[in-house]
Design a protein around this motif. Sequence first.
Motif, PDB file in Angstrom:
ATOM      1  N   ILE A  60      21.568 -35.318  15.304  1.00 15.71           N
ATOM      2  CA  ILE A  60      22.764 -35.342  16.519  1.00 15.71           C
ATOM      3  C   ILE A  60      24.515 -35.184  15.955  1.00 15.71           C
ATOM      4  CG2 ILE A  60      23.808 -37.860  18.095  1.00 15.71           C
ATOM      5  CD1 ILE A  60      20.994 -38.459  18.377  1.00 15.71           C
ATOM      6  N   ARG A  61      24.705 -35.100  14.992  1.00 15.15           N
ATOM      7  CA  ARG A  61      25.488 -35.187  13.907  1.00 15.15           C
ATOM      8  C   ARG A  61      25.431 -33.863  13.569  1.00 15.15           C
ATOM      9  NH1 ARG A  61      26.947 -39.594  10.027  1.00 15.15           N
ATOM     10  NH2 ARG A  61      28.866 -38.247  10.275  1.00 15.15           N
ATOM     11  N   SER A  62      24.778 -32.408  13.995  1.00 13.81           N
ATOM     12  CA  SER A  62      25.183 -31.659  13.680  1.00 13.81           C
ATOM     13  C   SER A  62      25.526 -30.697  14.945  1.00 13.81           C
ATOM     14  CB  SER A  62      23.846 -30.728  13.676  1.00 13.81           C
ATOM     15  OG  SER A  62      23.771 -29.252  13.464  1.00 13.81           O
ATOM     16  N   LYS A  63      26.836 -29.833  14.986  1.00 16.93           N
ATOM     17  CA  LYS A  63      27.246 -29.243  15.754  1.00 16.93           C
ATOM     18  C   LYS A  63      27.377 -27.507  16.019  1.00 16.93           C
ATOM     19  CE  LYS A  63      31.864 -31.910  14.860  1.00 16.93           C
ATOM     20  NZ  LYS A  63      32.370 -31.950  13.745  1.00 16.93           N
ATOM     21  N   ARG A  64      26.072 -27.156  15.131  1.00 15.17           N
ATOM     22  CA  ARG A  64      25.664 -26.421  15.619  1.00 15.17           C
ATOM     23  C   ARG A  64      24.861 -26.165  16.025  1.00 15.17           C
ATOM     24  NH1 ARG A  64      27.529 -23.259   8.821  1.00 15.17           N
ATOM     25  NH2 ARG A  64      29.006 -24.112   9.001  1.00 15.17           N
ATOM     26  N   ASP A  65      24.020 -24.945  16.828  1.00 12.98           N
ATOM     27  CA  ASP A  65      23.372 -24.927  17.859  1.00 12.98           C
ATOM     28  C   ASP A  65      21.736 -24.330  16.700  1.00 12.98           C
ATOM     29  OD1 ASP A  65      25.093 -25.732  19.514  1.00 12.98           O
ATOM     30  OD2 ASP A  65      25.088 -23.066  20.790  1.00 12.98           O
ATOM     31  N   VAL A  66      21.724 -23.876  16.435  1.00 10.94           N
ATOM     32  CA  VAL A  66      20.050 -23.320  15.241  1.00 10.94           C
ATOM     33  C   VAL A  66      20.043 -24.707  14.524  1.00 10.94           C
ATOM     34  CG1 VAL A  66      19.364 -22.051  13.459  1.00 10.94           C
ATOM     35  CG2 VAL A  66      20.670 -20.651  15.531  1.00 10.94           C
ATOM     36  N   HIS A  88      16.826 -26.827  14.105  1.00 14.16           N
ATOM     37  CA  HIS A  88      16.187 -26.444  12.953  1.00 14.16           C
ATOM     38  C   HIS A  88      15.903 -28.008  12.073  1.00 14.16           C
ATOM     39  CE1 HIS A  88      15.665 -26.095   8.439  1.00 14.16           C
ATOM     40  NE2 HIS A  88      15.518 -25.732   8.520  1.00 14.16           N
ATOM     41  N   PHE A  89      16.648 -28.823  12.500  1.00 11.86           N
ATOM     42  CA  PHE A  89      16.964 -30.267  12.571  1.00 11.86           C
ATOM     43  C   PHE A  89      15.764 -31.195  13.516  1.00 11.86           C
ATOM     44  CE2 PHE A  89      20.900 -30.828  10.242  1.00 11.86           C
ATOM     45  CZ  PHE A  89      20.433 -30.713   8.633  1.00 11.86           C
ATOM     46  N   ASN A  90      15.977 -30.919  14.058  1.00 11.70           N
ATOM     47  CA  ASN A  90      14.983 -31.337  15.877  1.00 11.70           C
ATOM     48  C   ASN A  90      13.108 -30.682  15.350  1.00 11.70           C
ATOM     49  OD1 ASN A  90      13.818 -31.917  17.792  1.00 11.70           O
ATOM     50  ND2 ASN A  90      13.633 -30.292  19.003  1.00 11.70           N
ATOM     51  N   SER A  91      13.184 -29.544  15.107  1.00  4.89           N
ATOM     52  CA  SER A  91      11.454 -29.372  14.345  1.00  4.89           C
ATOM     53  C   SER A  91      11.181 -29.973  13.311  1.00  4.89           C
ATOM     54  CB  SER A  91      11.021 -27.758  14.376  1.00  4.89           C
ATOM     55  OG  SER A  91      12.521 -27.111  13.509  1.00  4.89           O
ATOM     56  N   ILE A  92      11.843 -29.923  12.664  1.00  7.72           N
ATOM     57  CA  ILE A  92      11.756 -31.179  11.102  1.00  7.72           C
ATOM     58  C   ILE A  92      11.249 -32.631  11.836  1.00  7.72           C
ATOM     59  CG2 ILE A  92      12.375 -32.134   8.985  1.00  7.72           C
ATOM     60  CD1 ILE A  92      14.138 -29.970   8.563  1.00  7.72           C
ATOM     61  N   ALA A  93      12.202 -32.713  12.492  1.00  9.84           N
ATOM     62  CA  ALA A  93      11.935 -34.305  12.519  1.00  9.84           C
ATOM     63  C   ALA A  93      10.988 -34.137  14.210  1.00  9.84           C
ATOM     64  CB  ALA A  93      13.034 -34.805  13.844  1.00  9.84           C
ATOM     65  N   ARG A  94      10.809 -33.479  14.376  1.00 10.01           N
ATOM     66  CA  ARG A  94       8.795 -33.498  15.280  1.00 10.01           C
ATOM     67  C   ARG A  94       7.950 -33.256  14.518  1.00 10.01           C
ATOM     68  NH1 ARG A  94       9.890 -32.754  21.524  1.00 10.01           N
ATOM     69  NH2 ARG A  94       8.314 -33.129  20.819  1.00 10.01           N
ATOM     70  N   ILE A  95       8.477 -32.837  13.152  1.00 15.01           N
ATOM     71  CA  ILE A  95       6.875 -32.833  12.279  1.00 15.01           C
ATOM     72  C   ILE A  95       6.863 -34.129  11.605  1.00 15.01           C
ATOM     73  CG2 ILE A  95       6.346 -31.827   9.818  1.00 15.01           C
ATOM     74  CD1 ILE A  95       7.592 -28.624  10.807  1.00 15.01           C
TER      75      ILE A  95
END
Length: 118
Positions: free
Chosen positions: A31-37, A41-48
């Motif tokens: 949520i705090r990241s401003k960059r799309d990729v 990347h953080f979303n995929s780690i969170a989903r893991i």
Amino acid sequence: MEMLFQISVSVLVTLLLVSLFMFLLFKVREIRSKRDVQTAHFNSIARIWLGLLILSFGLNTVVQFQTAVSYIIGALFVLLGAYNIWHFNAARKYFKGNLPIEEKAWQEFERKQRQTGK
């Protein structure tokens, strides 16, 4: 045998709590990241970590409640969690490969912003 049961339940509950904490941590970073990729990347780690949470919940269900229904539900949770881990690990690898490209583009963008601002 009773001690082994208590240790396995304790380990699974600890894994549940750690994976919940890590899921929330990476969701906040997403949520705090401003960059799309980087966000992807953080979303995929969170989903893991969410997949690990689901998997450990399924294993905990199978270990604690030894009925036919809990075996079926636990097996479904284990399969869903394992699929989640496998799928989003592939996504994580893909986005991790694109992070340097985004970093280079972001630095170029910031450099142009500083030049036009002067």
